[in-house]
Design an enzyme around this catalytic site. Structure first.
Site, mmCIF file in Angstrom:
data_model
loop_
_atom_site.group_PDB
_atom_site.id
_atom_site.type_symbol
_atom_site.label_atom_id
_atom_site.label_comp_id
_atom_site.label_asym_id
_atom_site.label_seq_id
_atom_site.Cartn_x
_atom_site.Cartn_y
_atom_site.Cartn_z
ATOM 1 N N THR A 1 37.817 95.481 -10.820
ATOM 2 C CA THR A 1 37.371 94.877 -9.563
ATOM 3 C C THR A 1 37.191 93.373 -9.695
ATOM 4 O O THR A 1 37.006 92.865 -10.811
ATOM 5 C CB THR A 1 36.010 95.496 -9.142
ATOM 6 O OG1 THR A 1 35.678 95.081 -7.826
ATOM 7 C CG2 THR A 1 34.888 95.090 -10.083
ATOM 8 N N ARG B 1 27.414 86.685 -11.476
ATOM 9 C CA ARG B 1 26.986 88.061 -11.192
ATOM 10 C C ARG B 1 27.992 89.077 -11.745
ATOM 11 O O ARG B 1 29.198 88.923 -11.627
ATOM 12 C CB ARG B 1 26.849 88.243 -9.674
ATOM 13 C CG ARG B 1 26.424 89.647 -9.225
ATOM 14 C CD ARG B 1 27.609 90.472 -8.824
ATOM 15 N NE ARG B 1 27.216 91.713 -8.152
ATOM 16 C CZ ARG B 1 28.043 92.705 -7.884
ATOM 17 N NH1 ARG B 1 29.315 92.615 -8.239
ATOM 18 N NH2 ARG B 1 27.638 93.797 -7.279
ATOM 19 N N THR C 1 32.253 103.176 -6.384
ATOM 20 C CA THR C 1 32.625 101.986 -5.634
ATOM 21 C C THR C 1 31.456 101.694 -4.713
ATOM 22 O O THR C 1 30.652 102.572 -4.410
ATOM 23 C CB THR C 1 33.941 102.216 -4.849
ATOM 24 O OG1 THR C 1 34.301 101.007 -4.173
ATOM 25 C CG2 THR C 1 33.827 103.334 -3.850
HETATM 26 C C1 SD4 Z 1 30.675 95.642 -7.391
HETATM 27 N N1 SD4 Z 1 31.124 97.980 -7.158
HETATM 28 O O1 SD4 Z 1 31.020 94.652 -8.029
HETATM 29 C C2 SD4 Z 1 31.719 96.667 -7.064
HETATM 30 C C3 SD4 Z 1 32.311 96.365 -5.741
HETATM 31 C C4 SD4 Z 1 32.945 97.523 -5.064
HETATM 32 O O2 SD4 Z 1 33.599 98.650 -3.277
HETATM 33 O O3 SD4 Z 1 33.176 98.541 -5.598
HETATM 34 N N2 SD4 Z 1 33.168 97.510 -3.837
HETATM 35 O O4 SD4 Z 1 29.548 95.793 -6.967
#
Ligand code: SD4
Length: 326
Positions: free
Chosen positions: A201, A211, A234
């Site tokens: 991601t 972060r 997610t």
């Molecule tokens: C995050 N979980 O960096 C990831 C973002 C994500 O669907 O999955 N969005 O918090």
């Protein structure tokens, strides 16, 4: 394209309400022990699954399958939350998180990695060629470069434009839903019943610089135990980390819960924890889970989450996940 059987199945699954978990589990019993099987978050999982399936069927192994699968999404500039073209942080910098895990509980992870298009492959090398599980930031980048990865600009013109527009208001509401095609998490069970997982991601759009979310954290964004099953997440990473979401889903499956029940219990737990918080309005979390029998599920806090499935019978199946709040 979906055939009629897939369409019917999708419709049936999509029509489940939060109160019809049992019927979903009953449905899943009919497809018990159908392996190999691959599931991935969101609709970009369709293309990723196809690649992973091709690798799996060519006999190159489950680990390469999940790596090559999610690389498809990492390389796609139109997926705005993974790899190339991912939304940047508040300072306009794209920082990537990824992890990978195999049937022997070996795992590798990179966090806060910049300028490398395929963080999942770096995570795999962390797993295979270092004594560590996680490398971060400059250390991860130096390691990648030492392994021959090319540095490149990952901020596409479109993502830059969106960032500039966002800056006009600087209103921080993580964009997490189907329209933005979020994190790709992929779980695979091979013909021997062995499990593999990968997650990659660019993280929550407009996050603070530095972060790191749940996605590269083994146990939060991804977890598997080859005796039990695998799970991946997610959504808003902070909420997933606070519950060790994916590890808990696997532990619940170990206790005998179905993939659907396990996902639902954790989403309920997250919901209870965050109901009174300021983040409640925009909170979205979703889990996918796959057990040793090949049974699978996807479940989210709010409507809008979907996941992709690939197996012998279904090559391009997109399933609307069941959810708690419509
Ligand atoms: C995050 N979980 O960096 C990831 C973002 C994500 O669907 O999955 N969005 O918090």
């Amino acid at each position: 394209m979906e055939n009629r059987r897939n369409f019917l199945k999708k419709s049936a699954l999509a029509s489940f309400s939060a109160s019809s978990i049992i019927s979903c589990d009953q449905e899943l019993k009919n497809i018990k022990k159908e392996i190999p099987r691959i599931i991935s978050t969101w609709n970009h999982g369709l293309a990723a699954n196809n690649k992973a399936w091709e690798v799996l069927k060519s006999g190159k192994g489950g680990l390469l399958a999940v790596e090559e699968g999610v690389k498809v999404t990492e390389a796609d500039p139109n997926v705005r939350s993974v790899g190339l073209g991912g939304y940047p942080d508040r300072d306009g910098i794209v920082t990537l998180d990824a992890c990978i895990m195999d049937k022997n509980s070996n795992c590798g992870s990179v966090t806060y990695l910049q300028n490398i298009k395929h963080p999942i492959s770096v995570a795999r090398l962390v797993m295979e060629e270092t004594p560590h599980v996680m490398l971060s930031g400059k250390g991860a980048l130096d390691f990648a470069v030492s392994k021959g990865f090319k540095q490149e600009n990952l901020l596409t013109e479109q993502s830059k434009k969106d960032w500039i527009t966002w800056k006009e208001k600087s209103d921080y509401k993580p964009i997490i839903n189907i329209e933005n095609h979020d994190t790709i998490s992929m779980l695979a069970i091979d013909e021997n019943g062995d499990l593999y997982g990968a997650c990659t991601t660019s993280g929550a759009a407009w996050k603070m610089h530095g972060r790191v979310g749940d996605s590269p954290i083994i146990g939060a964004g991804l977890f598997l135990d080859n005796e039990v099953g695998a799970a991946a997440a997610t959504g808003l990473g902070e909420a997933i980390i606070k519950t060790s979401g994916s590890a808990m889903v696997v532990e619940l499956m170990r206790q005998g819960h179905s993939p659907m029940q396990a996902c639902k219990i954790i989403v309920d737990r997250i919901s209870k924890l965050h109901k009174k918080g300021p983040e409640w309005d925009y909170l979205q979390v979703g889990f996918i889970a796959l057990n040793k029998n090949g049974e699978y599920a996807g479940y989210s806090l709010r409507k809008g989450f979907n996941f992709s499935l690939c197996d012998e019978k279904n090559k391009d199946l997109l399933i609307d996940a069941d959810y708690k709040i419509g």
